[in-house]
Design an enzyme around this catalytic site. Structure first.
Site, PDB file in Angstrom:
ATOM      1  CG  HIS A 198      86.392  86.340   6.874  1.00  0.00           C
ATOM      2  ND1 HIS A 198      87.171  86.652   5.771  1.00  0.00           N
ATOM      3  CD2 HIS A 198      87.266  86.093   7.887  1.00  0.00           C
ATOM      4  CE1 HIS A 198      88.446  86.614   6.116  1.00  0.00           C
ATOM      5  NE2 HIS A 198      88.532  86.269   7.387  1.00  0.00           N
TER       6      HIS A 198
ATOM      7  CD  GLU B  94      84.644  87.838   3.577  1.00  0.00           C
ATOM      8  OE1 GLU B  94      85.057  86.782   3.032  1.00  0.00           O
ATOM      9  OE2 GLU B  94      85.408  88.731   3.997  1.00  0.00           O
TER      10      GLU B  94
ATOM     11  CG  HIS C 182      87.094  84.165   1.796  1.00  0.00           C
ATOM     12  ND1 HIS C 182      87.399  84.688   3.029  1.00  0.00           N
ATOM     13  CD2 HIS C 182      87.620  82.919   1.774  1.00  0.00           C
ATOM     14  CE1 HIS C 182      88.087  83.796   3.734  1.00  0.00           C
ATOM     15  NE2 HIS C 182      88.240  82.713   2.986  1.00  0.00           N
TER      16      HIS C 182
ATOM     17  CD  GLU D 293      88.063  87.135  -1.447  1.00  0.00           C
ATOM     18  OE1 GLU D 293      86.900  87.560  -1.223  1.00  0.00           O
ATOM     19  OE2 GLU D 293      88.941  87.031  -0.566  1.00  0.00           O
TER      20      GLU D 293
END
Length: 438
Positions: free
Chosen positions: A134, A137, A241, A332
């Site tokens: 993404h 990110e 991410h 993440e």
């Protein structure tokens, strides 16, 4: 026809000092017509660009050799310069190549690190990290560049790094979505730059085993990764991410079948995935401390089943596991998707031990080679751990190799190969009993 520069110190718009020399060594001087002046001007601009590019590469090499990689956000050109410089400075342990291009034509650069970076060696597992799927990110992109800097600068001086690169082949794709990165806004939570140039979420664009989306049009970045997975037999992977601090593991999706248990979508290798997720979360300075981002849910031990968090169709994580027999986590790694640059050194220190610890897990379990009666590798033989019924069975690669990440314990492994008359004379089923100690 070749090009010769003469009296470069007097080269200027409309000059007569640029000559074209043909194969018979006859020299033709360009006259000062408007058409020729335009040609000279164009050539001069190209030469200027090449000079600037070479100068930037030299300065980057000099500065990075003195100070190391700067903690900031590097644009696509700067990232390319850095990767090429690393490849130039460490040619024995790195290999740089592009797996394809983005919609806007930016290269998807992958740096391979290892004792034999240009080719696979039997018994050496393939590992990969993917960042910036993404575009907004961005922390993963920064951390993977820092990881490259750390691995190359510590090889032969740090025992752990040296053992890692001597015993595995590490592939790093710092940015899967460079177009999205270039269009991103420096904002913590909003989505500007998340998607690729076509406005597609790349983490919803892969084939999904739980949905009939196999005929969906694939984005060029997704196709590049899918083709990449066909060229390398990856064993373990993670994609980085931002927007939370948690290690998420498969499955991300479900169709309500037997995999759906207590709100989770459970894979046949659930125990291994939980171990991998905990390896990262407990090696991270804060991830295992449950709720690290105040406005998000509480993640016990800093891990979560992907589907239990939220259903995600068309994800890269499940695709790697189901179709490429590569176990992958989604990491993440920051509450803020695009944090201030001043926070980057702290994020690196928090994640560095976890990145290194996770890479070591590529050696978990059992590996081997299946051969025929003539000692030749048996390609595409089914290697199955009894009791683990994978949606797509694990098979040997073109070298007859198999890798199965398993925790310590007792296992029965069967090997099945369809006999080819006069070539392969394997029994239809080979069964081996394994005990893996910690």
């Amino acid at each position: 026809m070749r090009l010769e520069w003469r009296r470069l110190n007097s080269l200027r718009y409309g000059t007569r000092h640029l000559h074209f020399i043909n194969d018979t060594s006859r020299t033709t001087t360009l006259g000062e017509t408007p058409e020729n002046a335009q040609k000279v001007s164009t050539l001069f601009r190209c030469a200027q660009r090449m000079f600037v590019f070479t100068l930037c590469l030299f300065l980057w090499s000099w500065l990075s050799s003195i100070h190391g990689l700067e903690f900031r956000y590097h644009n696509s050109m700067e990232m390319e310069l850095y990767l090429k410089d690393i490849n130039r400075r460490f040619p024995d342990i790195t290999h740089l190549h592009s797996i394809g291009q983005s919609v806007e034509g930016r290269e998807l650069w992958v740096l391979i690190l290892g004792q034999h970076p240009r080719e696979h060696r039997t018994g050496i597992p393939e590992f990969k990290y993917v960042g910036n799927m993404h575009g907004n990110e961005v922390v993963g992109r920064v951390l993977l560049l820092q990881l490259i800097d750390y691995l190359t600068s510590h090889y032969q001086s740090d025992l752990l790094v040296t053992r890692l690169l001597n015993s595995s082949r590490v592939h790093i794709l710092p940015s899967m979505n460079p177009d999205g990165f270039e269009s991103s806004a420096r904002d913590c939570m909003y989505t500007v730059g998340r998607y690729n140039k076509n406005g597609v979420d790349l983490n919803r664009n892969f084939p999904d085993a739980f949905e009939s989306n196999t005929d969906r049009e694939r984005e060029t970045e997704v196709t590049a990764v899918m083709d990449w997975l066909k060229t390398e037999s990856f064993v373990l992977s993670a994609n980085l991410h931002g927007g939370a601090v948690v290690a998420s593991y498969p499955y991300d999706n479900s169709n309500g079948g037997s995999e759906l248990q207590r709100g989770q979508s459970i894979s046949p290798d659930d125990d291994v995935f939980i171990h991998l997720a905990k390896t990262y979360s407990y090696s991270h300075s804060e991830m295992h401390n449950r709720n690290n981002c105040q406005d998000l849910q509480d993640f016990t031990q800093g891990i979560t089943n992907g589907y239990y968090w939220y259903p995600l169709p068309g994800g890269m994580q499940d695709y790697n596991y189901v179709w490429a027999q590569c176990l992958e986590l989604t990491l993440e790694i920051s509450c803020c998707k695009y944090p201030p640059e001043a926070e980057l050194p702290g994020l690196w220190e928090a994640n560095k031990p976890a990145l290194l610890a996770y890479m070591q897990q590529v050696h978990l379990g059992v590996k081997g080679v299946v051969t025929d009666s003539y000692g030749k590798p048996a390609q595409n033989a089914v290697v199955q751990v009894v009791g683990r019924n994978n949606l797509c069975p694990f098979r040997t690669d073109r070298n007859g190799e198999y890798y199965r990440l398993l925790l310590p314990g007792n296992y029965t492994i069967t090997v099945r190969s369809l006999p080819l008359v006069g070539v392969i004379k394997l029994p239809k089923v080979l069964s081996h009993w394994f005990f893996l100690s910690s």
